[in-house]
Design a protein around this motif. Structure first.
Motif, PDB file in Angstrom:
ATOM      1  N   ALA B 535       0.866  -1.653   0.120  1.00  0.00           N
ATOM      2  CA  ALA B 535       0.111  -0.075   0.051  1.00  0.00           C
ATOM      3  C   ALA B 535       1.181   1.289   0.296  1.00  0.00           C
ATOM      4  CB  ALA B 535      -0.934  -0.550   1.251  1.00  0.00           C
ATOM      5  N   ALA B 536       1.407   1.379   1.022  1.00  0.00           N
ATOM      6  CA  ALA B 536       3.134   2.612   1.057  1.00  0.00           C
ATOM      7  C   ALA B 536       3.394   2.693  -0.933  1.00  0.00           C
ATOM      8  CB  ALA B 536       3.786   2.615   2.146  1.00  0.00           C
ATOM      9  N   GLY B 537       3.688   1.629  -1.272  1.00  0.00           N
ATOM     10  CA  GLY B 537       4.517   1.599  -3.112  1.00  0.00           C
ATOM     11  C   GLY B 537       3.797   2.332  -3.906  1.00  0.00           C
ATOM     12  N   CYS B 538       2.339   1.764  -3.570  1.00  0.00           N
ATOM     13  CA  CYS B 538       1.378   1.933  -4.228  1.00  0.00           C
ATOM     14  C   CYS B 538       1.071   3.903  -4.232  1.00  0.00           C
ATOM     15  CB  CYS B 538       0.396   1.473  -4.150  1.00  0.00           C
ATOM     16  SG  CYS B 538       0.169  -0.327  -4.918  1.00  0.00           S
ATOM     17  N   PHE B 539       1.027   4.060  -3.159  1.00  0.00           N
ATOM     18  CA  PHE B 539       0.242   5.314  -2.324  1.00  0.00           C
ATOM     19  C   PHE B 539       2.078   6.371  -2.965  1.00  0.00           C
ATOM     20  CE2 PHE B 539      -1.229   8.701  -0.700  1.00  0.00           C
ATOM     21  CZ  PHE B 539       0.284   9.589  -0.618  1.00  0.00           C
ATOM     22  N   LEU B 540       3.590   5.821  -2.782  1.00  0.00           N
ATOM     23  CA  LEU B 540       4.380   6.573  -3.401  1.00  0.00           C
ATOM     24  C   LEU B 540       3.895   6.895  -4.670  1.00  0.00           C
ATOM     25  CD1 LEU B 540       6.957   7.605  -2.089  1.00  0.00           C
ATOM     26  CD2 LEU B 540       7.795   5.708  -2.354  1.00  0.00           C
ATOM     27  N   ALA B 541       4.011   5.807  -5.428  1.00  0.00           N
ATOM     28  CA  ALA B 541       3.695   5.791  -7.304  1.00  0.00           C
ATOM     29  C   ALA B 541       2.562   6.619  -7.680  1.00  0.00           C
ATOM     30  CB  ALA B 541       4.189   4.313  -7.988  1.00  0.00           C
ATOM     31  N   TRP B 542       1.562   6.564  -6.842  1.00  0.00           N
ATOM     32  CA  TRP B 542       0.944   7.747  -7.382  1.00  0.00           C
ATOM     33  C   TRP B 542       0.393   9.348  -7.023  1.00  0.00           C
ATOM     34  CZ3 TRP B 542      -2.461  10.861  -4.077  1.00  0.00           C
ATOM     35  CH2 TRP B 542      -3.201  11.325  -4.889  1.00  0.00           C
ATOM     36  N   LEU B 543       1.549   9.437  -6.016  1.00  0.00           N
ATOM     37  CA  LEU B 543       2.400  10.977  -5.625  1.00  0.00           C
ATOM     38  C   LEU B 543       3.692  10.824  -6.371  1.00  0.00           C
ATOM     39  CD1 LEU B 543       1.396  12.184  -3.143  1.00  0.00           C
ATOM     40  CD2 LEU B 543       3.847  11.656  -1.848  1.00  0.00           C
ATOM     41  N   THR B 544       3.852  10.610  -6.778  1.00  0.00           N
ATOM     42  CA  THR B 544       5.049  10.309  -7.466  1.00  0.00           C
ATOM     43  C   THR B 544       5.169  10.749  -8.824  1.00  0.00           C
ATOM     44  OG1 THR B 544       6.352   8.048  -7.590  1.00  0.00           O
ATOM     45  CG2 THR B 544       7.305  10.443  -6.363  1.00  0.00           C
ATOM     46  N   ALA B 545       3.972   9.676  -9.486  1.00  0.00           N
ATOM     47  CA  ALA B 545       4.169   9.738 -11.183  1.00  0.00           C
ATOM     48  C   ALA B 545       2.645  10.189 -12.181  1.00  0.00           C
ATOM     49  CB  ALA B 545       4.228   8.023 -11.251  1.00  0.00           C
TER      50      ALA B 545
END
Lengths: 547, 609
Positions: B535-545
């Motif tokens: 979930a943290a990884g998905c959130f990070l990707a959404w935030l940056t990409a």
């Protein structure tokens, strides 16, 4: 260049999906191989550790500080042997991750080197300046020859010397023996300008030979064996060129050279090219394409051109490019046969074919160095020359760079996102392992402090453990990746076998050094936090808990 | 010596068999655990799952009956979970097409195209081999399996699998008591190590999500670029516009054609013709005649000099073109005129070529002139000519965003060497995909005046997604590699966790928890860590990409010079996040199962010593 890339094909295009499937299968196979290799190199890893620890045991009897350091080193190895499963898992993970990181690095480096400008001999391409596909009048070839002849001697393409001919398997020059020294003397700017001077005459003779050997034209002919249908099973893509281009080495980048084909293969190629020279209707098709179109060497074929409408070619297949080679899916025909057919069309129809003045697609020239290429490019770009349509000259690496331009974001992502991500994951994997190990040995560290070990020594031991796993994982992975194809290539050549994949597969030599350095760095970074925590262990607190 | 050798060989064979067994277990770990647990007594009939205990005195018949019942109940639960998941996903508002359905179609393809079947045969030989079978068998071999499955299972397979895992967890908690609270508390207690494992998962998942979002952006681009009612016509022998060459007079006949029969040669209820509109009081067919160029341009101010390909499309009539392609301009813009040129507003003595730009190409060319993007009124150089931007198209999310549009005339076609049309795009009167497909079929198979290659426009752009499939394959493989690190990290963490809590496991067994309950609890613990990391990884990707612009190339013709360089927007949507979470769950299951099974095998007395 992949023939399938040069012209479009109608019908369901299986090539890209097949490429994706084969690419995926190859990559998956690479992972499986990497994991299997990691497991097979586990004995080497543990064996090396055992040997090192035995060596340290011998040194333990030496006087301090060597003896003391050896004892501490022995403790490091003992810690790694404490939980073999955990050590093995960490090693395998690092091995596989380093393997893939090195693979990506090798690919990115290869593309970077391939598209980088070179200073020495380079292949340059003349093509239409603005549009693709490039379609130029056939007269541009002679015009280019004329432009090359106006270059100063030092910038002119040179014929191969006798030594180079022997090495490449090229026939002796009609201009007689050519020594490398003679070429160096004649192709210099201090050459006499008097045309009657024997040196000048010899230069002109060799310069003409040089242009002949170093200039090649390509025309692309798309064709089908069925005039009503164009499918994967009946289509053909041909390069129309001068057969001497093969024997002079201009097609060596396409895999038609002695090194790639081997002695026997090259001799067979020369025999086939001689057959093509005997009759302009003779063609050579790749073995893979022959299989698809269900034809064989010796067959007479009639094919209907798709880009030269209403032109039919009657040909005989006199040879085949080896399966798996770069031209295995394509075919080669004589350029003068294409021109003859265009002339026939004009005589029959009373008007020139619409493609008659657009039949030259690419002109290749091999120039001796960057300066000579720049001089030629400047002349090609001069106003009034090559302007209907406008043409440009660029190096082969620059052409590849243009086609790779849309992928620059992807390559950037590979270099600056994927590769660092893999390094981060490697650090985390080691970090997890060391953290767990430190937690398990908390009491042991307290005891070591009581026995007089300094905090920095404890920290150093933890870091050494991590660096040991890292250096072995990185080293064995990269050394395997670099040396194994070399050994296989040497072995198969020694027994006369051709193992196509490994013949073309090379990794940059620097991975041999980068692998261990990467392992050390990853070990250092991954173990930084847990080793710092280990350094701070409080003896009284640990023993209070134990009590 | 002989005995030692035999013992060594035996031990080696045992280890190899053990390795294969481990691999099989790993593969099985991806199935719903509740189904596996219910089927467990089929292998070990003395174990109880739904009951507290199993009677020791049982006949062979009873034991066999238990095995069969257990296997059937496991299978039944698997099917029920699958059916419920498919039904649930079908009711979700996810859209008709899934971005990653190509993966499901790859695995569920026609039996004839499975690797190994008809290996080494050419298409013609394969046809001959298949024709020897009965008609039913031929139909079975040729029909892709994905056509027989529910659409949700193919288009939104990742949601189906997530739903399966969700139902699986609910069922696990329902089947029997699992000491979940104990495991979740331990996740909190050992938070440092678990956090590191979760960070490894976050790194892998964020990268996967980012890359999948890139492919998603490309898929959206190609999907949005096709108008369903349009027919896209090229010359025969070319899959891409760059190689197409249509004549002049031929096209009038093409525009007048009417398709009155379907593919089975039956009369159509309403024949399909090309829509007609009024332009300047005259009736005109809604057919756009276009010439497509890929222009090699030197990128200014680069060292060493770089070149790029710029897409140019010229039209006979911009108004017709705008209506056919459903493209409009941003306010303040105007289409190029009949002449196609005008005097440069900044230098009246100079003639410039009028053009409109797509948003993507405007952003690509802008930095050449020190701007973020080119605007209406700006000029730029292309092909040694000066061009004036008269407008910017609202083209985000379409391939036209990467194109320059201009009037077709000699100032363009002479220097760029393409006098003839490459493309004819026509709007059918019915303006539906079915109508455009029927018209395309008619042109391909019944129109005899010229050999053409006609597509329904959405089908043409669907061909271009083949490039996406190559990227998708590469992305999946790269992420599998990196997942190895995450899986090993999880294995290491869980093995250590179990080693430290060996007494706890003994106590749990003494309290009455069964082996499978201990296994499930540790597996759920690893899944909890995986979910947090994922979930943290998905959130990070959404935030940056999410929403970032990028460039790539699309090609249906094998790549190379036929490719369209496109500007796209990276899109992290529900489909991509579902893929990310699915990936993390798979990593968690693969990494957690083997340690959880080792916890199951610990003997009570050994653990308490």
């Amino acid at each position: 260049m992949n023939p399938d890339m040069m012209m479009g094909q109608s019908g369901p295009d299986l090539s890209l999906m097949q490429t994706a499937i084969y690419g995926g299968a190859i990559m998956f196979g690479a992972i499986v191989i990497a994991t299997v290799m990691a497991c097979f190199t586990l004995p080497i890893f543990f064996g090396a550790m055992t040997l090192l620890s035995l060596g340290l045991r011998v040194l333990q009897n030496a006087p301090d500080p060597v003896g003391k350091s050896s004892k501490i080193g022995g403790l490091v190895f003992r810690s790694l042997r404490r939980n073999l499963l955990r050590t093995a898992l960490t090693y395998v993970a690092l091995f596989v991750l380093t393997w893939m990181l090195t693979g990506i690095y090798g690919m990115v480096k290869f593309l970077g080197d391939f598209t980088a400008e070179k200073e020495d001999s380079q292949l340059v391409i003349m093509s239409e300046k603005f549009s693709i596909p490039s379609q130029m009048p056939p007269g541009y070839a002679n015009q280019l020859r004329g432009v090359i002849e106006t270059l100063p001697p030092s910038n002119r393409p040179r014929p191969l010397s006798d030594e180079e001919r022997v090495k490449k398997g090229v026939a002796p020059s009609p201009a007689g023996p050519i020594a490398a020294q003679e070429l160096r003397e004649l192709f210099g700017d201090d050459l006499p300008t008097d045309p009657a001077n024997p040196k000048r005459r010899r230069f002109e003779q060799l310069a003409a030979e040089g242009v002949k050997e170093n200039l090649m034209t390509w025309s692309f002919v798309g064709a089908s064996l069925d005039p009503t249908k164009f499918t994967q099973e009946n289509n053909l893509f041909l390069f129309a060129l001068d057969p001497d281009a093969v024997t002079s080495g201009m097609m060596s980048e396409q895999g038609l050279n002695k090194e790639d084909l081997g002695e026997e293969g090259w001799t067979e190629m020369l025999r086939v090219i001689n057959l093509v020279k005997e009759d302009k209707r003779n063609i050579v098709i790749g073995e893979d394409r022959l299989k698809i179109i269900n034809k064989k060497v010796g067959d007479e074929v009639k094919f209907y051109s798709t880009n030269y409408k209403d032109i039919t070619f009657e040909c005989k297949i006199v040879g085949a490019f080896p399966a798996g080679s770069r031209l295995a899916g394509g075919a080669v025909m004589r350029y003068d046969y294409l021109l003859a057919k265009l002339d026939d069309y004009q005589k029959t129809e009373g008007a020139a074919h619409p493609q008659a003045d657009r039949c030259l697609n690419l002109a290749w020239v091999r120039m001796p160095n960057k300066t000579s290429y720049q001089a030629l490019a400047a002349k090609v770009n001069e106003p009034g020359k090559f302007n209907a349509p406008a043409a440009k000259m660029e190096t082969f690496s620059a052409v590849v760079g243009s086609f790779l331009e849309p992928y620059k974001d992807i390559f950037w992502g590979m270099k600056f996102i994927i590769m660092p991500a893999i390094v981060c994951i490697m650090c985390l994997v080691i970090g997890i392992t060391i953290t767990i190990g430190v937690r398990e040995r908390w009491t042991e560290m307290a005891v070591m402090k009581v026995l007089g070990f300094q905090p920095w020594q404890i920290m150093g031991m933890i870091v050494s453990e991590a660096m040991l796993i890292g250096v072995f994982g990185g080293m064995l992975s990269t050394w395997f990746l670099y040396f194994t194809p070399l050994l296989i290539r040497k072995g198969t050549k020694a027994v006369g076998l051709k193992f196509a994949f490994f013949d073309n597969f090379t990794m940059p030599w620097e991975i041999v050094i980068y692998g261990p350095i990467l392992g050390i760095a990853v070990g250092l970074i991954g173990s930084a936090l847990p080793s710092w925590n280990a350094r701070k262990v409080k003896v009284s607190e640990v023993f209070a808990q134990v009590a | 010596m002989f005995d030692s050798a035999v013992r060594f060989v035996g031990a080696f064979v045992k280890r190899v068999v053990g390795l294969f067994a481990t691999l099989i277990v790993l593969a099985l770990s991806l199935l719903p655990l509740s189904a596996l647990l219910l089927a467990f007594p089929a292998l070990v009939p003395q174990e109880s799952v739904l009951t507290e205990s199993v009677s020791g005195r049982q006949s062979w018949l009873m034991r066999t009956f238990r095995r069969i019942t257990a296997a059937l109940s496991g299978l039944l639960v698997l099917l029920v979970i699958l059916a419920c998941s498919v039904e649930l996903v079908s009711r979700l508002p996810l859209g008709e097409r899934g971005s990653f359905a190509v993966i499901a179609r790859f695995f569920f393809r026609a039996p004839e195209s499975v690797p190994g079947a008809f290996q080494g045969l050419t298409e013609a030989q394969k046809e001959v081999a298949i024709s020897k079978y009965s008609p039913e068998m031929q139909s079975f071999l040729k029909t892709p399996l994905h056509e027989k499955l529910p659409p949700a299972m193919v288009e939104h397979w990742q949601f189906v699998i997530l739903a399966v895992y969700g139902f699986d967890v609910l069922l696990l908690l329902f089947i029997g008591k699992v000491p979940l609270t104990y495991n979740l508390r331990n996740v909190r207690v050992r938070w440092k190590t678990n956090a590191m494992t979760a960070v490894a998962f976050a790194a892998v998942v964020s990268l996967l999500t980012f890359l999948l979002a890139f492919v998603n952006g490309m898929n959206n681009l190609t999907e949005n670029s096709g108008v369903p009612g349009n027919v896209f016509v090229l010359s025969d022998g070319s899959t891409d516009e760059i190689f197409s060459n249509l004549g002049y007079g031929d096209l009038d006949n093409v525009e007048r054609e009417v398709a009155d029969r379907d593919e089975a040669n039956k009369p159509l209820k309403s024949p399909v013709a090309i829509r007609q509109v009024e332009v300047g009081g005259k009736p005109r067919k809604l057919a756009s005649r276009e010439t497509y160029y890929s222009i090699n341009q030197l990128v200014p101010n680069t060292e060493p000099p770089r070149r790029r390909f710029v897409q140019l499309r010229t039209f006979e009539d911009p108004q017709i073109a705008a209506e056919v392609h459903n493209v409009s301009l941003f306010p303040g813009g105007r289409w190029f005129g009949v002449n196609g040129v005008e005097a440069d507003p900044r230098d009246p003595g100079r003639t410039v070529i009028q053009c409109v730009l797509g948003e993507g190409i405007a952003a690509t060319l802008g930095p050449d002139y020190g701007k973020k993007r080119l605007q209406t009124g700006d000029t730029f150089e292309l092909g040694e000519m000066q061009w004036l931007v008269t407008g910017v198209m609202k083209s985000e999310g379409t391939t036209f965003g990467s194109e320059i549009w201009a009037k077709r005339f000699s100032l363009i076609y002479k220097p760029f060497g393409k006098e003839k049309y490459t493309t004819l795009v026509m709007r059918t009167d019915a303006d539906t995909k079915r109508a455009s497909r029927e018209f395309a079929y008619h042109l391909n198979n019944r129109y005899t005046q010229q050999k053409l290659k006609a597509f329904s426009e959405p089908d043409y752009y669907a061909e271009l997604t083949k490039t996406n499939n190559t990227f998708l394959a590469a992305i999946v493989i790269v992420c599998i590699v990196m997942a190895i690190g995450g899986i090993f990290g999880m294995m290491t963490t869980m093995f250590a966790t179990i080693a430290q809590r060996i007494r706890d496991i003994g106590v749990l067994r003494l309290l009455g928890f069964k082996r499978w309950q201990v296994t499930v609890s540790f597996l759920l613990e690893s899944l909890a860590i995986a979910v947090v990391g994922g979930a943290a990884g998905c959130f990070l990707a959404w935030l940056t990409a999410d929403g970032r612009a990028s460039t790539s190339t699309l090609s249906g013709g094998g790549g190379g010079p036929g490719g369209k360089s496109v500007a796209l927007t990276i899109n992290v949507d529900a489909q991509v996040i579902a893929m990310g979470m699915l990936f993390t769950l798979v990593m968690g299951r693969l990494g957690g199962l083997v340690p959880a099974l080792s916890a199951m095998r610990i003997k009570i007395l050994d653990s308490l010593r």
